[in-house]
Design a protein around this motif. Structure first.
Motif, PDB file in Angstrom:
ATOM      1  N   TYR A 162      33.342 -26.349 -35.560  1.00  0.00           N
ATOM      2  CA  TYR A 162      32.933 -27.207 -34.443  1.00  0.00           C
ATOM      3  C   TYR A 162      32.916 -28.655 -34.927  1.00  0.00           C
ATOM      4  CZ  TYR A 162      31.570 -22.886 -32.144  1.00  0.00           C
ATOM      5  OH  TYR A 162      31.581 -21.631 -31.570  1.00  0.00           O
ATOM      6  N   ALA A 163      33.874 -29.452 -34.450  1.00  0.00           N
ATOM      7  CA  ALA A 163      33.989 -30.839 -34.898  1.00  0.00           C
ATOM      8  C   ALA A 163      32.743 -31.641 -34.532  1.00  0.00           C
ATOM      9  CB  ALA A 163      35.236 -31.480 -34.291  1.00  0.00           C
ATOM     10  N   ARG A 164      32.149 -31.320 -33.394  1.00  0.00           N
ATOM     11  CA  ARG A 164      30.900 -31.975 -32.969  1.00  0.00           C
ATOM     12  C   ARG A 164      29.779 -30.958 -33.130  1.00  0.00           C
ATOM     13  NH1 ARG A 164      31.665 -33.932 -27.081  1.00  0.00           N
ATOM     14  NH2 ARG A 164      29.634 -34.905 -27.518  1.00  0.00           N
ATOM     15  N   TRP A 165      29.470 -30.607 -34.366  1.00  0.00           N
ATOM     16  CA  TRP A 165      28.533 -29.502 -34.595  1.00  0.00           C
ATOM     17  C   TRP A 165      27.153 -29.795 -34.017  1.00  0.00           C
ATOM     18  CZ3 TRP A 165      23.852 -28.436 -36.810  1.00  0.00           C
ATOM     19  CH2 TRP A 165      23.552 -27.073 -36.967  1.00  0.00           C
ATOM     20  N   ASP A 166      26.650 -31.007 -34.170  1.00  0.00           N
ATOM     21  CA  ASP A 166      25.316 -31.328 -33.655  1.00  0.00           C
ATOM     22  C   ASP A 166      25.252 -31.144 -32.148  1.00  0.00           C
ATOM     23  OD1 ASP A 166      24.185 -31.895 -36.115  1.00  0.00           O
ATOM     24  OD2 ASP A 166      24.743 -34.006 -36.053  1.00  0.00           O
ATOM     25  N   TRP A 167      26.289 -31.599 -31.460  1.00  0.00           N
ATOM     26  CA  TRP A 167      26.320 -31.440 -30.004  1.00  0.00           C
ATOM     27  C   TRP A 167      26.411 -29.960 -29.640  1.00  0.00           C
ATOM     28  CZ3 TRP A 167      29.493 -29.181 -26.449  1.00  0.00           C
ATOM     29  CH2 TRP A 167      29.292 -29.530 -25.107  1.00  0.00           C
ATOM     30  N   THR A 168      27.254 -29.213 -30.351  1.00  0.00           N
ATOM     31  CA  THR A 168      27.391 -27.778 -30.095  1.00  0.00           C
ATOM     32  C   THR A 168      26.070 -27.060 -30.322  1.00  0.00           C
ATOM     33  OG1 THR A 168      29.732 -27.808 -30.718  1.00  0.00           O
ATOM     34  CG2 THR A 168      28.601 -25.672 -30.786  1.00  0.00           C
ATOM     35  N   ALA A 169      25.366 -27.429 -31.388  1.00  0.00           N
ATOM     36  CA  ALA A 169      24.080 -26.804 -31.690  1.00  0.00           C
ATOM     37  C   ALA A 169      23.085 -27.044 -30.560  1.00  0.00           C
ATOM     38  CB  ALA A 169      23.543 -27.352 -33.006  1.00  0.00           C
ATOM     39  N   GLN A 170      23.003 -28.276 -30.072  1.00  0.00           N
ATOM     40  CA  GLN A 170      22.076 -28.578 -28.978  1.00  0.00           C
ATOM     41  C   GLN A 170      22.436 -27.800 -27.717  1.00  0.00           C
ATOM     42  OE1 GLN A 170      21.855 -32.850 -28.392  1.00  0.00           O
ATOM     43  NE2 GLN A 170      21.765 -33.212 -30.598  1.00  0.00           N
ATOM     44  N   ALA A 171      23.728 -27.767 -27.382  1.00  0.00           N
ATOM     45  CA  ALA A 171      24.159 -27.059 -26.180  1.00  0.00           C
ATOM     46  C   ALA A 171      23.896 -25.562 -26.291  1.00  0.00           C
ATOM     47  CB  ALA A 171      25.648 -27.324 -25.937  1.00  0.00           C
ATOM     48  N   THR A 172      24.096 -25.004 -27.484  1.00  0.00           N
ATOM     49  CA  THR A 172      23.884 -23.578 -27.690  1.00  0.00           C
ATOM     50  C   THR A 172      22.429 -23.211 -27.478  1.00  0.00           C
ATOM     51  OG1 THR A 172      25.724 -23.458 -29.257  1.00  0.00           O
ATOM     52  CG2 THR A 172      24.076 -21.712 -29.374  1.00  0.00           C
ATOM     53  N   VAL A 173      21.512 -23.990 -28.049  1.00  0.00           N
ATOM     54  CA  VAL A 173      20.087 -23.709 -27.888  1.00  0.00           C
ATOM     55  C   VAL A 173      19.665 -23.884 -26.429  1.00  0.00           C
ATOM     56  CG1 VAL A 173      17.766 -24.452 -28.541  1.00  0.00           C
ATOM     57  CG2 VAL A 173      19.564 -24.296 -30.267  1.00  0.00           C
ATOM     58  N   ALA A 174      20.184 -24.913 -25.769  1.00  0.00           N
ATOM     59  CA  ALA A 174      19.853 -25.126 -24.357  1.00  0.00           C
ATOM     60  C   ALA A 174      20.344 -23.969 -23.502  1.00  0.00           C
ATOM     61  CB  ALA A 174      20.452 -26.449 -23.877  1.00  0.00           C
ATOM     62  N   ASN A 175      21.482 -23.389 -23.846  1.00  0.00           N
ATOM     63  CA  ASN A 175      21.984 -22.203 -23.148  1.00  0.00           C
ATOM     64  C   ASN A 175      21.053 -21.014 -23.331  1.00  0.00           C
ATOM     65  OD1 ASN A 175      25.620 -22.082 -22.913  1.00  0.00           O
ATOM     66  ND2 ASN A 175      24.224 -23.732 -22.407  1.00  0.00           N
ATOM     67  N   LEU A 176      20.533 -20.839 -24.546  1.00  0.00           N
ATOM     68  CA  LEU A 176      19.610 -19.730 -24.795  1.00  0.00           C
ATOM     69  C   LEU A 176      18.307 -19.916 -24.022  1.00  0.00           C
ATOM     70  CD1 LEU A 176      20.040 -19.021 -28.621  1.00  0.00           C
ATOM     71  CD2 LEU A 176      20.970 -17.722 -26.682  1.00  0.00           C
ATOM     72  N   ARG A 177      17.875 -21.135 -23.817  1.00  0.00           N
ATOM     73  CA  ARG A 177      16.684 -21.369 -23.005  1.00  0.00           C
ATOM     74  C   ARG A 177      16.928 -20.951 -21.552  1.00  0.00           C
ATOM     75  NH1 ARG A 177      11.770 -21.287 -25.234  1.00  0.00           N
ATOM     76  NH2 ARG A 177      11.583 -22.731 -26.993  1.00  0.00           N
ATOM     77  N   VAL A 178      18.157 -21.145 -21.060  1.00  0.00           N
ATOM     78  CA  VAL A 178      18.492 -20.654 -19.720  1.00  0.00           C
ATOM     79  C   VAL A 178      18.343 -19.133 -19.678  1.00  0.00           C
ATOM     80  CG1 VAL A 178      20.333 -20.401 -18.018  1.00  0.00           C
ATOM     81  CG2 VAL A 178      20.029 -22.585 -19.192  1.00  0.00           C
TER      82      VAL A 178
END
Length: 279
Positions: A162-178
């Motif tokens: 993931y070239a934008r790993w920090d952004w991917t990490a944030q989006a992944t956690v936000a998805n799990l909160r959904v």
């Protein structure tokens, strides 16, 4: 009803809402950087004791009017608003059946009909339930293709892929909160969160923010060790016959370096698995 999770969510979002952004006037030093309970109550037009009971889990039946007022007071975006409603037991399908883990033969056949685009099926907790051939090639740097959150945080390949790993990490956690909003007590989600919390300090910090966000339309910026950088768009389709499943299809803009790289990846994968170059 997830009254405990509702209170935790309200406290987390209250702490992230500054008085300046909320238009709250104050003087002197403050012990907290976010809003006080009393300030949220005033902004929402509810009794301060009532709001305190909500945060403490002693009030378990907030009305839709109260929830709407809290959304405005805390400036929640649409994904966070829906999450708040689900935690309060007030959203549609809050008691929906568990997402099936079996992908239908018809859907697998459809995915296999996409030879030039990676396609895969996810459930709400980001388990990878099925992949087509090009998705297998795309995710080949990972040790296991089982769950996108685990792959992001616990597989060493994640930070390179993931070239934008920090952004991917944030989006992944936000998805799990959904996903948590649909079923906070889902054993699969609880097990996954426990594993990620134990294995990743970065995940622990992001999880505590209680940010909520569904899938966006932003492009995926990936780096594959065999073909280099890839910028891929994607579409997500709800599987009507299996609520909670989503078909994800990646694609590259035609005649771009990413399109050529994706075609090369397909050819390399065919060569590796069939023993001769793809036609």
């Amino acid at each position: 009803m997830a009254s405990g999770e509702l209170g935790v969510f309200l406290r987390a979002r209250r702490a992230q809402r500054s008085p300046e952004d909320a238009g709250v006037l104050y003087s002197g030093r403050r012990k907290v950087t976010g809003l006080r309970r009393e300030e949220v109550a005033v902004l929402a037009g509810v009794n301060a004791d009532y709001y305190t009971r909500l945060e403490q889990g002693r009030e378990t039946h907030p009305s839709p009017q109260v929830l709407d007022a809290l959304c405005r007071a805390l400036d929640l975006d649409p994904d966070s608003r829906e999450h708040l409603y689900r935690l309060a037991g007030a959203a549609p399908d809050n008691t929906s059946a568990p997402t099936p883990h079996i992908v239908s033969p018809e859907l697998r056949q459809l995915m296999d009909g996409f030879p030039h685009t990676p396609a895969f099926v996810l459930n709400r907790v980001l388990d990878v339930l099925a992949t087509n051939t090009l998705a297998d090639a795309l995710f080949s740097p990972f040790r296991r293709v089982d769950n996108l959150a685990r792959m992001t945080f616990l597989d060493p390949a994640g930070r390179q892929f993931y070239a934008r790993w920090d952004w991917t990490a944030q989006a992944t956690v936000a998805n799990l909160r959904v996903a948590e909003g649909f079923d906070p007590h889902d054993p699969g989600l609880r097990h996954l969160v426990a594993k990620l919390t134990e294995g990743s300090a970065h995940f622990r910090a992001l999880w505590e923010t209680h940010h909520v966000r569904g899938k966006t339309r932003e492009p995926k910026h990936l780096v594959h060790p065999d073909v280099g950088p890839l910028t891929l768009m994607y579409q997500a389709f709800d599987v009507r016959s299996a609520p909670g499943q989503q078909l994800i299809v990646y694609h590259a803009e035609p005649a771009t370096p990413s399109a050529h790289a994706l075609a090369l990846l397909s050819s390399l994968h065919a060569t590796t698995h069939h023993g001769h170059p793809a036609p």
